[in-house]
Design an enzyme around this catalytic site. Structure first.
Site, mmCIF file in Angstrom:
data_model
loop_
_atom_site.group_PDB
_atom_site.id
_atom_site.type_symbol
_atom_site.label_atom_id
_atom_site.label_comp_id
_atom_site.label_asym_id
_atom_site.label_seq_id
_atom_site.Cartn_x
_atom_site.Cartn_y
_atom_site.Cartn_z
ATOM 1 C CE1 TYR A 171 -3.699 2.539 0.627
ATOM 2 C CE2 TYR A 171 -2.150 3.460 2.216
ATOM 3 C CZ TYR A 171 -3.297 3.572 1.454
ATOM 4 O OH TYR A 171 -4.049 4.730 1.514
ATOM 5 C CE LYS A 175 -3.183 5.387 -1.801
ATOM 6 N NZ LYS A 175 -4.232 5.869 -2.752
#
Length: 248
Positions: A171, A175
């Protein structure tokens, strides 16, 4: 093609949580908002709720992991409006389990995470970019996270410097990749009226983190809305939270 003087915005992942609130706040500012998501029924229900508050919103089915769905959505917006003024890339997933070491997270979760959080965002953006270029003041907002900040992850005084958040490597990396995409696209569009920025919403209480966080959803949505409504003298290629620069 429907003639519209108001700005037209597309918010991905808008049937619930942060995306729903971003759509609400934009609509309250007089923007015609297209709420998108892969679940047609859920999106229609979200639209019905906002229309109950007399807001100017519309449903659009859009699955970030399907090229056919993305192409169909872009074609639908082109037929209906001929342009897009605001794109908020909000949709994203977090499927890793807290409590594992970074090396313990399986590769399949990396692939699934990047399919949505990176490749889906890039494909949606490039599909709609011709319509955004037709806007007099196009705005692209990429919803990132403080976990995408390498500077923050390396700071022992940051909350990201902890076993909890180091257990989300896919994750976090997705990003970071979106931050890089933001910088590259902003460079490409530097001589146009289009502005491209990444935002950290804040540690917000959403389903993605099981309701943990410091901010309520309306507060978490605010930075995305502010960047979507930037004036012509606003920044491009930046990474911000509530008007403050976040370290890359």
């Amino acid at each position: 093609m429907r003639a519209r003087s108001s700005r037209i915005a597309l918010v991905t992942g808008a049937n619930r949580g942060m995306g729903f609130e971003i759509a609400r706040q934009l609509a309250e500012k007089g923007v015609h908002v297209l709420l998108s998501g892969r679940n047609t029924e859920a999106v229609a229900k979200a639209v019905e709720e906002l229309r109950g508050s007399h807001l100017d919103v519309e449903a659009l089915t859009l699955d970030l992991t399907s090229s056919d769905s993305i192409s169909a959505a872009a074609a639908e917006v082109e037929r209906a409006y001929g342009r897009l003024d605001i794109l908020v890339n909000n949709a994203g997933i977090r499927i890793e389990e807290y409590g594992k070491q970074p090396s313990e997270q399986p590769l399949r979760q990396w692939r699934e995470t990047f399919d949505t959080n990176v490749f889906g965002v890039v494909e949606v953006t490039t599909a709609f970019l011709p319509l955004i270029r037709r806007s007099q003041a196009g705005r692209i907002v990429n919803v990132s996270s403080l976990l995408g900040s390498l500077g923050t992850h390396s700071d022992p005084n940051s909350y990201a410097y902890s076993p909890m958040f180091k257990s989300l490597p896919a994750y976090s990396a997705s990003k970071s990749a979106i931050n890089s995409w933001t910088v590259h696209l902003a460079y490409e569009l530097r001589d146009t009226p289009v502005k491209v920025n990444a935002v950290h919403p804040g540690y917000t209480k959403t389903d993605m983190n099981e309701g943990a966080g410091d901010l309520e959803i309306p507060d978490g949505a605010r930075t995305s809305v502010d960047m979507a409504l930037l004036d012509s003298d606003g920044p491009t290629g930046s990474y911000v939270h509530r008007g403050e620069i976040v370290p890359w």
